[in-house]
Each structure stands twice: as C-alpha cells, then as structure tokens.
Design a protein around this motif. Structure first.
Motif, PDB file in Angstrom:
ATOM      1  N   UNK A 219      -6.162  12.116 -19.680  1.00  0.00           N
ATOM      2  CA  UNK A 219      -4.436  12.691 -19.640  1.00  0.00           C
ATOM      3  C   UNK A 219      -4.273  13.735 -20.615  1.00  0.00           C
ATOM      4  N   UNK A 220      -3.357  14.488 -19.882  1.00  0.00           N
ATOM      5  CA  UNK A 220      -2.789  15.656 -20.859  1.00  0.00           C
ATOM      6  C   UNK A 220      -1.370  15.696 -20.411  1.00  0.00           C
ATOM      7  N   UNK A 221      -0.539  15.823 -21.258  1.00  0.00           N
ATOM      8  CA  UNK A 221       1.162  15.846 -21.062  1.00  0.00           C
ATOM      9  C   UNK A 221       1.342  17.212 -20.088  1.00  0.00           C
ATOM     10  N   UNK A 222       0.479  18.333 -20.193  1.00  0.00           N
ATOM     11  CA  UNK A 222       0.834  19.351 -19.614  1.00  0.00           C
ATOM     12  C   UNK A 222       0.160  19.554 -18.153  1.00  0.00           C
ATOM     13  N   UNK A 223      -1.080  18.886 -18.032  1.00  0.00           N
ATOM     14  CA  UNK A 223      -1.862  19.116 -16.885  1.00  0.00           C
ATOM     15  C   UNK A 223      -2.140  17.696 -15.929  1.00  0.00           C
ATOM     16  N   UNK A 224      -1.463  16.628 -16.444  1.00  0.00           N
ATOM     17  CA  UNK A 224      -1.623  15.311 -15.676  1.00  0.00           C
ATOM     18  C   UNK A 224      -2.493  14.568 -16.264  1.00  0.00           C
ATOM     19  N   UNK A 225      -3.083  13.591 -15.481  1.00  0.00           N
ATOM     20  CA  UNK A 225      -4.365  12.810 -15.714  1.00  0.00           C
ATOM     21  C   UNK A 225      -5.228  12.276 -14.349  1.00  0.00           C
ATOM     22  N   UNK A 226      -6.421  11.761 -14.872  1.00  0.00           N
ATOM     23  CA  UNK A 226      -7.331  11.225 -13.992  1.00  0.00           C
ATOM     24  C   UNK A 226      -7.553   9.684 -14.077  1.00  0.00           C
ATOM     25  N   UNK A 227      -7.288   8.896 -12.928  1.00  0.00           N
ATOM     26  CA  UNK A 227      -7.366   7.426 -13.091  1.00  0.00           C
ATOM     27  C   UNK A 227      -8.381   7.148 -12.088  1.00  0.00           C
ATOM     28  N   UNK A 228      -9.109   5.980 -12.485  1.00  0.00           N
ATOM     29  CA  UNK A 228     -10.025   5.344 -11.708  1.00  0.00           C
ATOM     30  C   UNK A 228      -9.259   3.999 -11.334  1.00  0.00           C
ATOM     31  N   UNK A 229      -9.221   3.465  -9.860  1.00  0.00           N
ATOM     32  CA  UNK A 229      -8.655   2.285  -9.820  1.00  0.00           C
ATOM     33  C   UNK A 229      -9.530   1.533  -8.744  1.00  0.00           C
ATOM     34  N   UNK A 230     -10.234   0.487  -9.175  1.00  0.00           N
ATOM     35  CA  UNK A 230     -10.756  -0.509  -8.343  1.00  0.00           C
ATOM     36  C   UNK A 230      -9.760  -1.664  -7.926  1.00  0.00           C
ATOM     37  N   UNK A 231      -9.719  -2.017  -6.601  1.00  0.00           N
ATOM     38  CA  UNK A 231      -8.703  -3.166  -6.200  1.00  0.00           C
ATOM     39  C   UNK A 231      -9.853  -3.970  -5.292  1.00  0.00           C
ATOM     40  N   UNK A 232      -9.202  -5.209  -5.421  1.00  0.00           N
ATOM     41  CA  UNK A 232     -10.036  -6.309  -4.589  1.00  0.00           C
ATOM     42  C   UNK A 232      -8.901  -7.126  -3.964  1.00  0.00           C
ATOM     43  N   UNK A 233      -8.843  -7.331  -2.634  1.00  0.00           N
ATOM     44  CA  UNK A 233      -7.769  -8.280  -1.898  1.00  0.00           C
ATOM     45  C   UNK A 233      -8.304  -9.169  -1.000  1.00  0.00           C
ATOM     46  N   UNK A 234      -8.117 -10.353  -0.771  1.00  0.00           N
ATOM     47  CA  UNK A 234      -8.485 -11.538   0.099  1.00  0.00           C
ATOM     48  C   UNK A 234      -7.319 -11.770   1.032  1.00  0.00           C
ATOM     49  N   UNK A 235      -7.272 -11.603   2.359  1.00  0.00           N
ATOM     50  CA  UNK A 235      -6.482 -11.602   3.203  1.00  0.00           C
ATOM     51  C   UNK A 235      -6.839 -12.817   4.169  1.00  0.00           C
ATOM     52  N   UNK A 236      -5.895 -13.655   4.426  1.00  0.00           N
ATOM     53  CA  UNK A 236      -5.905 -14.732   5.536  1.00  0.00           C
ATOM     54  C   UNK A 236      -4.907 -14.798   6.644  1.00  0.00           C
ATOM     55  N   UNK A 237      -5.198 -14.948   7.717  1.00  0.00           N
ATOM     56  CA  UNK A 237      -3.935 -14.936   8.797  1.00  0.00           C
ATOM     57  C   UNK A 237      -4.398 -16.227   9.813  1.00  0.00           C
ATOM     58  N   UNK A 238      -2.945 -16.993   9.900  1.00  0.00           N
ATOM     59  CA  UNK A 238      -3.122 -18.220  10.795  1.00  0.00           C
ATOM     60  C   UNK A 238      -2.165 -18.014  11.781  1.00  0.00           C
ATOM     61  N   UNK A 239      -2.669 -18.018  13.113  1.00  0.00           N
ATOM     62  CA  UNK A 239      -1.621 -17.871  14.448  1.00  0.00           C
ATOM     63  C   UNK A 239      -1.170 -19.202  14.648  1.00  0.00           C
ATOM     64  N   UNK A 240      -0.295 -19.160  15.655  1.00  0.00           N
ATOM     65  CA  UNK A 240       0.427 -20.487  15.868  1.00  0.00           C
ATOM     66  C   UNK A 240      -0.698 -21.212  16.951  1.00  0.00           C
ATOM     67  N   UNK A 241      -1.316 -20.619  17.508  1.00  0.00           N
ATOM     68  CA  UNK A 241      -2.120 -20.908  18.677  1.00  0.00           C
ATOM     69  C   UNK A 241      -3.688 -20.334  18.759  1.00  0.00           C
TER      70      UNK A 241
END
Length: 318
Positions: free
Chosen positions: A273-295
């Motif tokens: 990160x540099x206040x004049x030139x910005x920054x570089x970030x590494x972002x790992x993300x994990x998501x668990x999704x569950x969907x339940x229909x009516x029928x």
C-alpha cells in the motif's frame, strides 16, 4: 451527491444509483464508502441483503451531524420471475404486463416510494449507525377477458444496525419484511401472483443478514456473514383447468424458493500500500449456499446446496 456530517444541509440526486433499501454504514448517502454491500466477491452480492440500482430521484436532509432523513422515488418493477404460474386463459397477455425475467419495462402505477431515516452517533467512543427504511409499492394489471383494471398496494420496511462493538470490530444486522418486496432480494422470489379471477395478490417476503467485519491489524481484515430470505406461498385455482396457479403450490416449479441461505467467511490481506499509488490486496472467500423450494418431485433431494470459493487479486486506486 455529497453527504454532510457537520452542518445542516439538503441534497438531491437524480439518475441511477443504489436504492434507499440498500443498507448504509454512514448516513443515507449512496457513495460507495457509505453503503453496506458486503466485502464478498460474488457479483450478485449476498443472500439476505436488500438492494438494487434503479433510476430515481431522492432528497436528503441533514438537520445536524447525527441525523439524516430523506425520501426517494425509484423506478418500479412488477416482478414475478420464472416461478409464478399464471391463469391459462390470460397468461399470454399478463406476460406483457409482468416481468418474468424477459421484460425490461412494465406498466407500473407509480414509482416505489421510500422514506429513510438514519442516526449516526457513538456508544462510548465507538461508532454506531442505525437506520429505518420504508417502501410503498403498487401493482396494476389489465384483464382483457373482463375489460377491467385491478390494483393492489403493498410495501415493507427495514431496520438495520452497524455498530463498532469493539475497536475495529463491527457488528452488522440488517432485516427486511414486506408484502410485495421480492424484487429487492435481487430476484430470488416474486412480488405477486395473479389469482384465477385475474386480480393481483402480493407475496410475503422477508430477509435478514448478520455478521461482523474485524480489522485485525493494518494489513488484515476478516469478515463473515450469514443471510437468509423467505417467501410465503400464495396460490389460487385456475377456473379454466381446475388446477392450482400462483407460487409454491404442490407440483409447482422447483425454482419457487421457500428459502435461500448463505454463509460466508472471507479475508482481505493487503500485500502492498502506498498513499500516492494505491494498494494491492489478496482476498480469499468461501461461501456455502443452500436453497429449499416449496415443492420437489418425489425421490429428489429436498434442497440444493453448494460450496463456492473465490480468490481475488485486487488493485485499489488511491
């Protein structure tokens, strides 16, 4: 639009922007640093979050450094998605009046009306943001069989909190409940159905999202959210066939969601990160999704679920 936190001010905005139903971190401004859209990478945002970007006109008034109030008139949409079954004799006509995912405009009665109020203060020396948002929506359809127009008005509201519970540790809680607000859950469920007699009937929809964001040190931020949406079934009988129509009946489409849930854990590591030139970030993300229909058909799983893994290398412009 620029929000003002230190003096009495009034501001207006016209054009496409974040809806007032999108939660804020500060005030009621639509600026990226002031809204809460989560830190996850998924471009559809997070289950449980209410939001849209819509053409609108809004007014905001800041009577002092703590309070902000406003009202917005936002472009509406009569949304049924692909999960609502219409009465057979008028289905073709109503598909020109309701958005099942194919229309870009619908013959709406009036803009969605959204009043919003927010308070930004402190609990000790910790920042607290709390807000309440309402929405009023009307729907109109024309039945060519009876040559009649039918309207129904619904709405809903949100109560949201963003609290710095401990130093650099933010607790987040967002809630929403509505009659006819499915559109604001980014299309996971419908706003309304059409009864057998051709009149509209609203679908109850609710959502919630909670979690935390922790800036552990200058280079590392950890975040986690859990969100859920729920849609109540709403059915009628098609007089031409004697079969059920609407949303969530036995034998309905497996895309008619009863509820959808998502849990997410992520990490933002600043590599440079540099206040004049910005920054570089590494972002790992994990998501668990569950969907339940009516029928679901006999012999098939009662819900569907998946794991999602994202890895983002991001350059942040100063």
């Amino acid at each position: 639009m620029a929000s003002c936190a230190t003096a009495v001010s009034t501001a207006q905005l016209g054009g496409q922007s974040w809806s007032y139903l999108t939660p804020n971190r500060n005030g009621i401004s639509p600026l990226p640093g002031d809204i809460f859209a989560g830190l996850q990478i998924d471009p559809n945002n997070h289950v449980g979050l209410t939001w849209t970007r819509a053409p609108q006109f809004r007014i905001a008034y800041h009577p002092n450094q703590n309070w902000a109030v406003g009202i917005a008139f936002e472009s509406p949409e009569q949304f049924i998605g692909g999960a609502v079954t219409l009465p057979s004799t008028i289905s073709a006509v109503y598909l020109g009046e309701l958005n099942n995912g194919a229309l870009t405009t619908t013959p709406n009665l009036h803009p969605d009306i959204l009043p919003k109020i927010a308070y930004d203060g402190h609990v000790g020396d910790r920042h607290m943001h709390i807000e309440a948002v309402g929405v009023v929506r009307s729907f109109r359809v024309f039945n060519p069989v009876t040559s009649s127009t039918s309207t129904v008005t619904g709405g809903g509201g949100s109560l949201n909190l963003n609290l710095e519970l401990l130093k650099n540790f933010h607790l987040i809680a967002n809630t929403f409940w509505s009659d006819g607000g499915g559109r604001y859950t980014f299309g996971l469920g419908p706003d309304l159905i059409i009864r057998g007699n051709g009149t509209p009937s609203l679908v109850h929809a609710g959502s919630a999202l909670g979690g935390f964001e922790w800036q552990a040190n200058a280079n590392n931020l950890i975040f986690s959210y859990y969100g859920a949406v729920y849609f109540q079934r709403n059915t009628s009988i098609d007089p031409a066939t004697g079969r059920p129509v609407g949303f969530g009946f036995s034998g309905s489409s497996s895309s008619a969601n009863r509820d959808v849930q998502q849990s997410t854990l992520g990490f933002v590591h600043t590599l440079w990160k540099n206040e004049n030139f910005g920054g570089l970030q590494l972002i790992p993300v994990y998501s668990y999704v569950m969907r339940s229909p009516w029928f679901v058909a006999s012999g098939t799983p009662k819900n569907a679920h998946e794991s999602q893994v994202y890895l983002d290398l991001r350059y942040v412009i100063p």
